[in-house]
Design an enzyme around this catalytic site. Structure first.
Site, PDB file in Angstrom:
ATOM      1  N   THR A   1      -0.586  -8.793  18.218  1.00  0.00           N
ATOM      2  CA  THR A   1      -0.366  -7.353  18.426  1.00  0.00           C
ATOM      3  C   THR A   1      -0.473  -6.569  17.117  1.00  0.00           C
ATOM      4  OG1 THR A   1       1.426  -5.778  18.904  1.00  0.00           O
ATOM      5  CG2 THR A   1       2.106  -7.971  18.303  1.00  0.00           C
ATOM      6  N   ASP A   2      -0.801  -5.283  17.246  1.00  0.00           N
ATOM      7  CA  ASP A   2      -0.836  -4.416  16.055  1.00  0.00           C
ATOM      8  C   ASP A   2       0.560  -4.243  15.445  1.00  0.00           C
ATOM      9  OD1 ASP A   2       0.260  -2.766  18.034  1.00  0.00           O
ATOM     10  OD2 ASP A   2      -1.233  -1.156  17.808  1.00  0.00           O
ATOM     11  N   GLU A   3       1.604  -4.604  16.218  1.00  0.00           N
ATOM     12  CA  GLU A   3       2.968  -4.389  15.708  1.00  0.00           C
ATOM     13  C   GLU A   3       3.285  -5.288  14.517  1.00  0.00           C
ATOM     14  OE1 GLU A   3       5.936  -3.606  18.562  1.00  0.00           O
ATOM     15  OE2 GLU A   3       4.487  -3.023  20.090  1.00  0.00           O
TER      16      GLU A   3
ATOM     17  N   TYR B   1      10.831  -8.350  18.079  1.00  0.00           N
ATOM     18  CA  TYR B   1       9.590  -8.713  18.775  1.00  0.00           C
ATOM     19  C   TYR B   1       8.443  -8.875  17.780  1.00  0.00           C
ATOM     20  CZ  TYR B   1       5.139  -7.895  21.194  1.00  0.00           C
ATOM     21  OH  TYR B   1       3.837  -7.983  21.617  1.00  0.00           O
TER      22      TYR B   1
ATOM     23  N   LYS C   1       6.193 -12.232  16.646  1.00  0.00           N
ATOM     24  CA  LYS C   1       4.732 -12.313  16.795  1.00  0.00           C
ATOM     25  C   LYS C   1       4.074 -12.592  15.434  1.00  0.00           C
ATOM     26  CE  LYS C   1       2.614 -11.656  20.065  1.00  0.00           C
ATOM     27  NZ  LYS C   1       2.183 -12.599  21.140  1.00  0.00           N
TER      28      LYS C   1
END
Ligand code: NAD
Ligand code: TYD
Length: 340
Positions: free
Chosen positions: A125-127, A150, A154
């Site tokens: 994810t971009d997060e 989260y 990741k």
């Protein structure tokens, strides 16, 4: 790449990917491996389960024996790992399961892949890039700077995947997706939550000032991006997948409301999410260099997603009236009572 193990294939993006992949590659055999958590729903693939080349194994990606046995029995030559705990707000309420699934679970998949010489594609994810300052767009070589439980889980998984490539030469690839929208997204996420609330005439809880920026990408474009990496990507590499264009949450809300013909008076500004990342933005040129282009712009993606929820009430109404209510109360009751 004819025998795929698709973990998390009953979730939002996983089920869209299974549907897309089988339509494009009908000669493939696909095993969906899924724990069927609250977010995993067998009915997301209801019309496909009778296919002779699709099957389901219900299990945890942290269960090494079951993952190994499943791969051996099915002659798996590619694992695509969508399985994860995925919601930032849930990671704030109860973070430990995020480490169990996203970090340890991914590690177990890597161990099985190493033992049985299987290629592994990991969905990230971009997060993991954290909050992005104005004007910058994250590129794949940027340092990871996650800020929520989260995102941290990741990022840890991404680093394990890369470590297995460097240390053991395991053939891996990673895609980092932007905020996805589209059919079958569990209504805890912003676009389906706002769409279903608007349809029900309930308030839309916008965190803080609503000026946070996200790249809302259609899940279809994520699926074609993953396919491009699987077919033409370089092993060991990371690819960003998004539209490269972001909007504020308030703009997203306007698109949802106008797609559904609903009034702006439903908007409520409520207490912000702790540690809320202000902006995500990714450069997607590396994926473009593989010949990929997104089909949807973010405005179309959000509007189309909102309309899907209007047309598919029978999918989300049982979810909203079930266990989701308890989460909704915990997450929003106080916020909405104090909101404006
Ligand atoms: P989702 O929450 O809709 O689905 C997750 C799926 O994983 C469910 O089917 C669930 O049952 C399964 N699962 C959870 N824990 C498991 C475990 N321990 N073992 C086996 N299966 C398990 O998630 P999603 O939105 O479809 O996200 C899929 C992937 O894409 C995730 O890795 C997520 O981090 C990533 N991602 C999501 C977005 C987004 O906007 N939704 C954006 C970028 C990346
Ligand atoms: P979300 O869909 O949870 O994705 P992420 O946090 O992974 O980006 O949220 C998208 C944006 O919408 C994010 O800036 C948080 C915001 N948001 C709200 O304002 N209200 C809500 O009730 C939710 C769930 C999200």
């Amino acid at each position: 790449m004819n025998n795929l193990l698709i973990t998390g294939g009953c979730g939002f993006i996983g089920s869209n990917f299974v549907r897309y992949w089988l339509a494009q590659h009908p000669e493939s055999r696909v095993v969906v491996y899924d724990k069927l958590t609250y977010a995993g729903r067998k009915e997301n693939l209801q019309d496909l389960w009778d296919l002779p080349n699709l099957s389901l194994v219900v299990g945890d990606i942290g269960d090494l024996d079951l993952v190994r046995r499943t791969c051996q029995e099915h002659g798996t030559d590619l694992i695509v790992n969508f399985a994860a705990e995925t919601h930032v707000d849930q990671s704030i309420l109860g973070p430990l399961v995020f480490t169990d699934t996203n970090v340890r679970g991914t590690h177990v998949l890597l161990e099985v892949a190493r033992e049985l010489c299987i290629r592994l594609h990991h969905i990230s994810t971009d997060e993991v890039y954290g909050h992005i300052r104005d004007e910058h767009q994250s590129v794949e070589t940027d340092e990871l700077a996650p800020r929520s439980p989260y995102a941290a889980s990741k990022a840890a998984a991404d680093q394990l995947v890369q470590a297995y490539h460097i240390t053991y030469g395991l053939p891996v690839t990673i895609t980092r997706g932007a905020n996805n929208v589209g059919p079958y997204q569990y209504p805890e996420k912003a676009v389906p939550l706002f769409s279903t609330n608007a349809i029900l005439g309930e308030p839309l809880p916008v965190y803080g000032d609503g000026k946070q920026m996200r790249d809302y990408a259609h899940v279809y474009d994520h699926c074609t991006g993953i396919e491009a990496v699987l077919l033409r990507g370089n092993v060991g590499e990371v690819y960003n997948v998004g539209t490269g264009r972001e909007m504020t949450n308030l703009e997203m809300v306007d698109i949802v409301l106008s797609a559904l013909g609903k009034d702006h008076s439903l908007v409520r500004h409520v207490a912000d999410r702790p540690g809320h990342d202000r902006r995500y933005s990714m450069n997607v040129d590396k994926l473009r260099s593989l010949g990929w282009e997104p089909k949807y712009d973010p405005r179309q993606a959000v509007a189309e997603a909102a309309r899907w929820y209007a047309e598919n009430r029978s999918w989300w109404e049982p979810i909203r009236s079930g266990e989701f209510r308890e989460y909704y109360e915990k997450q929003y009751a106080e916020r909405l009572a104090e909101g404006r």
